[in-house]
Write a protein that holds these residues in place. Structure first.
Motif, PDB file in Angstrom:
ATOM      1  N   SER A 120       0.852  -1.186   0.000  1.00 10.55           N
ATOM      2  CA  SER A 120       0.000   0.000   0.000  1.00 10.55           C
ATOM      3  C   SER A 120       0.884   1.230   0.000  1.00 10.55           C
ATOM      4  N   ALA A 121       0.418   2.290  -0.641  1.00 13.23           N
ATOM      5  CA  ALA A 121       1.106   3.579  -0.539  1.00 13.23           C
ATOM      6  C   ALA A 121       0.617   4.268   0.722  1.00 13.23           C
ATOM      7  N   VAL A 122       1.553   4.676   1.562  1.00  9.87           N
ATOM      8  CA  VAL A 122       1.223   5.370   2.803  1.00  9.87           C
ATOM      9  C   VAL A 122       2.150   6.576   2.920  1.00  9.87           C
ATOM     10  N   ILE A 123       1.908   7.428   3.890  1.00  9.29           N
ATOM     11  CA  ILE A 123       2.776   8.592   4.078  1.00  9.29           C
ATOM     12  C   ILE A 123       4.184   8.101   4.395  1.00  9.29           C
ATOM     13  N   GLY A 124       5.154   8.656   3.673  1.00  9.03           N
ATOM     14  CA  GLY A 124       6.542   8.234   3.835  1.00  9.03           C
ATOM     15  C   GLY A 124       6.924   7.116   2.889  1.00  9.03           C
ATOM     16  N   LYS A 125       5.924   6.467   2.303  1.00 10.48           N
ATOM     17  CA  LYS A 125       6.179   5.410   1.325  1.00 10.48           C
ATOM     18  C   LYS A 125       5.165   5.567   0.187  1.00 10.48           C
ATOM     19  N   GLY A 126       5.369   6.634  -0.584  1.00 11.16           N
ATOM     20  CA  GLY A 126       4.517   6.847  -1.753  1.00 11.16           C
ATOM     21  C   GLY A 126       3.570   8.015  -1.648  1.00 11.16           C
ATOM     22  N   ILE A 127       3.220   8.436  -0.434  1.00 13.90           N
ATOM     23  CA  ILE A 127       2.335   9.587  -0.271  1.00 13.90           C
ATOM     24  C   ILE A 127       3.095  10.708   0.436  1.00 13.90           C
ATOM     25  N   VAL A 128       3.100  11.875  -0.180  1.00 14.50           N
ATOM     26  CA  VAL A 128       3.780  13.043   0.374  1.00 14.50           C
ATOM     27  C   VAL A 128       2.779  13.857   1.197  1.00 14.50           C
ATOM     28  N   ALA A 129       3.186  14.288   2.384  1.00 14.43           N
ATOM     29  CA  ALA A 129       2.345  15.149   3.231  1.00 14.43           C
ATOM     30  C   ALA A 129       3.095  16.470   3.433  1.00 14.43           C
ATOM     31  N   PRO A 130       2.815  17.488   2.617  1.00 10.64           N
ATOM     32  CA  PRO A 130       3.586  18.737   2.691  1.00 10.64           C
ATOM     33  C   PRO A 130       3.405  19.463   4.027  1.00 10.64           C
ATOM     34  N   SER A 131       4.502  20.043   4.513  1.00 11.25           N
ATOM     35  CA  SER A 131       4.435  20.875   5.717  1.00 11.25           C
ATOM     36  C   SER A 131       3.814  22.216   5.345  1.00 11.25           C
ATOM     37  N   SER A 132       3.495  23.031   6.352  1.00  9.22           N
ATOM     38  CA  SER A 132       2.884  24.339   6.085  1.00  9.22           C
ATOM     39  C   SER A 132       3.816  25.219   5.261  1.00  9.22           C
ATOM     40  N   GLU A 133       5.140  25.091   5.497  1.00  7.88           N
ATOM     41  CA  GLU A 133       6.104  25.872   4.706  1.00  7.88           C
ATOM     42  C   GLU A 133       6.145  25.379   3.268  1.00  7.88           C
ATOM     43  N   LYS A 170      -7.541  10.847   3.566  1.00  8.21           N
ATOM     44  CA  LYS A 170      -7.540   9.764   4.546  1.00  8.21           C
ATOM     45  C   LYS A 170      -8.792   8.922   4.391  1.00  8.21           C
ATOM     46  N   ASN A 171      -8.623   7.628   4.553  1.00  8.65           N
ATOM     47  CA  ASN A 171      -9.718   6.682   4.331  1.00  8.65           C
ATOM     48  C   ASN A 171     -10.752   6.779   5.449  1.00  8.65           C
ATOM     49  N   VAL A 172     -11.961   7.151   5.082  1.00  7.96           N
ATOM     50  CA  VAL A 172     -13.052   7.212   6.071  1.00  7.96           C
ATOM     51  C   VAL A 172     -14.218   6.323   5.646  1.00  7.96           C
ATOM     52  N   PRO A 229     -16.469   4.687  -0.748  1.00  5.56           N
ATOM     53  CA  PRO A 229     -16.058   3.780  -1.821  1.00  5.56           C
ATOM     54  C   PRO A 229     -15.094   4.485  -2.768  1.00  5.56           C
ATOM     55  N   GLY A 230     -14.234   3.700  -3.384  1.00  4.48           N
ATOM     56  CA  GLY A 230     -13.309   4.304  -4.347  1.00  4.48           C
ATOM     57  C   GLY A 230     -11.997   3.570  -4.371  1.00  4.48           C
ATOM     58  N   GLY A 231     -11.183   3.871  -5.387  1.00  6.50           N
ATOM     59  CA  GLY A 231      -9.894   3.226  -5.527  1.00  6.50           C
ATOM     60  C   GLY A 231      -8.906   3.723  -4.492  1.00  6.50           C
ATOM     61  N   GLY A 232      -7.830   2.983  -4.354  1.00  9.61           N
ATOM     62  CA  GLY A 232      -6.827   3.350  -3.369  1.00  9.61           C
ATOM     63  C   GLY A 232      -5.437   3.419  -3.961  1.00  9.61           C
ATOM     64  N   PRO A 233      -4.490   4.035  -3.220  1.00  8.77           N
ATOM     65  CA  PRO A 233      -3.114   4.176  -3.707  1.00  8.77           C
ATOM     66  C   PRO A 233      -2.251   2.970  -3.341  1.00  8.77           C
ATOM     67  N   TYR A 237      -1.865  -9.621  -0.259  1.00 12.05           N
ATOM     68  CA  TYR A 237      -2.461  -8.476  -0.963  1.00 12.05           C
ATOM     69  C   TYR A 237      -3.675  -7.935  -0.209  1.00 12.05           C
ATOM     70  N   MET A 238      -4.449  -8.829   0.380  1.00  9.41           N
ATOM     71  CA  MET A 238      -5.601  -8.376   1.159  1.00  9.41           C
ATOM     72  C   MET A 238      -5.143  -7.640   2.423  1.00  9.41           C
ATOM     73  N   LYS A 239      -3.976  -8.035   2.939  1.00  6.26           N
ATOM     74  CA  LYS A 239      -3.389  -7.319   4.076  1.00  6.26           C
ATOM     75  C   LYS A 239      -3.017  -5.904   3.636  1.00  6.26           C
ATOM     76  N   TYR A 240      -2.389  -5.794   2.460  1.00  3.00           N
ATOM     77  CA  TYR A 240      -2.064  -4.466   1.925  1.00  3.00           C
ATOM     78  C   TYR A 240      -3.342  -3.627   1.797  1.00  3.00           C
ATOM     79  N   PHE A 241      -4.381  -4.279   1.265  1.00  3.07           N
ATOM     80  CA  PHE A 241      -5.643  -3.586   1.019  1.00  3.07           C
ATOM     81  C   PHE A 241      -6.240  -3.077   2.333  1.00  3.07           C
ATOM     82  N   SER A 242      -6.222  -3.947   3.358  1.00  7.24           N
ATOM     83  CA  SER A 242      -6.812  -3.566   4.651  1.00  7.24           C
ATOM     84  C   SER A 242      -5.965  -2.524   5.374  1.00  7.24           C
ATOM     85  N   GLU A 243      -4.676  -2.478   5.072  1.00 10.69           N
ATOM     86  CA  GLU A 243      -3.779  -1.514   5.722  1.00 10.69           C
ATOM     87  C   GLU A 243      -3.798  -0.145   5.047  1.00 10.69           C
TER      88      GLU A 243
END
Length: 505
Positions: free
Chosen positions: A39-52, A376-378, A381-385, A412-418
């Motif tokens: 799965s793509a998560v913050i730090g591994k594929g997803i960028v979370a920009p700082s306020s600066e 963030k996943n709430v 429905p929809g695709g995921g990264p 893969y289902m573990k990736y999906f659930s994570e």
């Protein structure tokens, strides 16, 4: 065997017999599941920009717009609103006459809060001599529901979603189409002009054009910009043949082949026809009233700023590779850029000689680029990264639907659930190479990522073929970057009662 009549039907659509055979073959072979790296998560594929960083990227976008490049806002708007009103159609057809389900009760209890209330009330008074409140007081709920849905009413059961009244303002209610015009003025204007492109179905095109013509002048004056608004339809050549359960072509009662729209993946052809440097892509129903637009506007500028910043570096590296004025250390620098910034990795890259490394790097840098906002996943429905493997053995960032993932694979289902995030369809795309030439976008589609679904027509079962999704397999071979964006930028309207959410009031 294809008859002469079949061949004429194919020719009229712009579909070759070879393409038809290929599609029929896909019903028999199916489509492979994708191989996942995680799965793509913050730090591994997803960028979370700082306020600066947010400020830096907004400035980068402002600077880019000042260069006078052509920017287009692309809005898929061909879907009818009928699915929004599934529950209300059921109420009209129900044996009971008063609101019974929770959905029905919520709709009628809050009916005055809908932006279309005044229009509905006026229409019912004209038709029945009684408005919404009077009809409800008499227990005639179905006349109210029919007034909203029926062809001789507001016709909301058949209109495109972009033409419904979504939000209330002092000067009058607005449709999603109007909200997209406003959004375009706020973050996609360049040279005093905002370019907006709507994809519309043929039966709604004339009406859509008329509504745009009626409204564009008002917003042009309000925001001091000129609009260039264009339209397109899904091309008949992107329709796909339907098949019987045994894989043979499904035929209509008159003997003709049944073709169906190929899904939103067909729009890669429409996107390809647009002449632009940068294209924003956002669904028609994901809009908010003006009071909530500042957050949406800021984050659209952020993801666009990320895009043009990374594109600039990619262009510089391509020019360097073409010049031949590089050494091994420079190639390693470019490898790190491709791996760390563009999130594309080749497991055996260390085995490549410099000459082969240059060929590999040039291929990966010289392709379309997109930045996709992720929320963030709430539970929507929809695709995921995900990080998924490509045809050439590399792995990179992809937006996947659950149907593309092998449910029998525990890892893969573990990736999906994570998965921590999902795709709200919030894209900004760079579609020209470093020499200013437009990429041919269909060249970058992964044709093995289609879908097969079960449907029926006139009581007969059939198989339907969907093309690789626009932001899924149709953009599979693009450079992709994921950026976390606030949940407040994602406010889709899937049912009529979604318009009662605080964000749409």
């Amino acid at each position: 065997m294809l008859s002469e009549k079949d061949l004429q039907q194919l020719a009229a659509k712009g579909i070759t017999p070879e393409k038809l055979e290929q599609q029929l073959g896909e019903f028999k072979t199916g489509f492979p599941f994708l191989k996942l790296e995680g799965s793509a998560v913050i730090g591994k594929g997803i960028v979370a920009p700082s306020s600066e960083e947010v400020k830096t990227y907004v400035k980068a976008w402002d600077d880019y717009k000042a260069e006078g490049k052509k920017i287009v806002k692309f809005v898929p708007a061909s879907g009818a609103a009928s699915r929004m009103f599934k529950d209300m159609f059921a109420f009209v057809d129900a044996e009971y006459d008063v609101p019974t389900t929770d959905f029905e009760k919520k709709y009628f209890d809050n009916i005055e809060h809908f932006a279309f209330y005044d229009a509905l009330d006026a229409l019912l008074k004209e038709q029945n001599g009684k408005g919404v409140k009077e009809l409800i007081a008499e227990g005639d709920y179905k006349s109210v529901a029919k007034g909203m849905l029926a062809k001789d009413g507001l016709n909301y059961g058949q209109l495109p979603k972009g033409m419904l009244l979504f939000h209330k303002y002092e000067e009058g209610a607005r449709t999603p189409m109007e909200e997209h015009l406003v959004e375009g003025a706020l973050y996609a204007a360049s040279n005093g002009e905002t370019n907006v492109h709507f994809t519309v179905s043929s039966e709604h095109l004339a009406f859509f054009k008329q509504k745009v013509a009626d409204k564009a002048g008002y917003y042009s004056n309000k925001y001091g910009i000129k609009y260039d608004i264009s339209f397109s339809e899904q091309k008949p050549s992107t329709d796909t043949v339907a098949a019987n359960p045994d894989g043979t072509p499904f035929r209509n009662e008159d003997g003709t082949l049944l073709f169906r729209p190929g899904g939103h993946g067909a729009l890669i052809e429409n996107l390809n026809d647009i002449s632009a440097d940068i294209i924003f892509v956002k669904n028609i129903d994901n809009v908010v009233p003006d009071r909530l637009k500042p957050e949406t506007t800021e984050w659209k500028q952020v993801i666009a700023g990320v895009l043009v910043t990374l594109q600039k570096r990619a262009f510089q590296y391509l020019e360097l590779l073409d010049s031949g004025k590089y050494d091994h250390d420079k190639l390693i620098e470019i490898v790190k850029f491709v791996q760390n910034e563009l999130c594309c990795r080749k497991t055996d890259i260390k085995e490549l000689e410099d000459a082969d490394l240059v060929i590999y790097l040039r291929k990966k840098l010289n392709r379309p680029m997109r930045v996709a906002g992720m929320v963030k996943n709430v539970g929507e429905p929809g695709g995921g990264p995900f990080l998924a493997y490509n045809q050439d053995g590399t792995y990179s960032l992809q937006i996947l639907e659950s149907s593309q993932i092998d449910k029998k694979n525990e890892l893969y289902m573990k990736y999906f659930s994570e998965g921590t995030h999902f795709n709200p369809v919030d894209l900004v795309c760079a579609v020209k190479d470093y020499k200013g030439n437009a990429f041919n976008l269909p060249d970058f589609v992964d044709r093995t990522t289609g879908f097969i679904s079960s449907k029926s027509k006139n009581g007969k079962e059939l198989q339907a073929l969907e093309l690789p999704g626009l932001w899924n397999g149709a953009m599979s071979d693009w450079n992709t970057i994921f950026v976390e964006v606030p949940l407040g930028t994602f406010n889709p309207v899937k049912t009529v009662n979604d318009l009662l959410r605080e964000q749409h009031q």
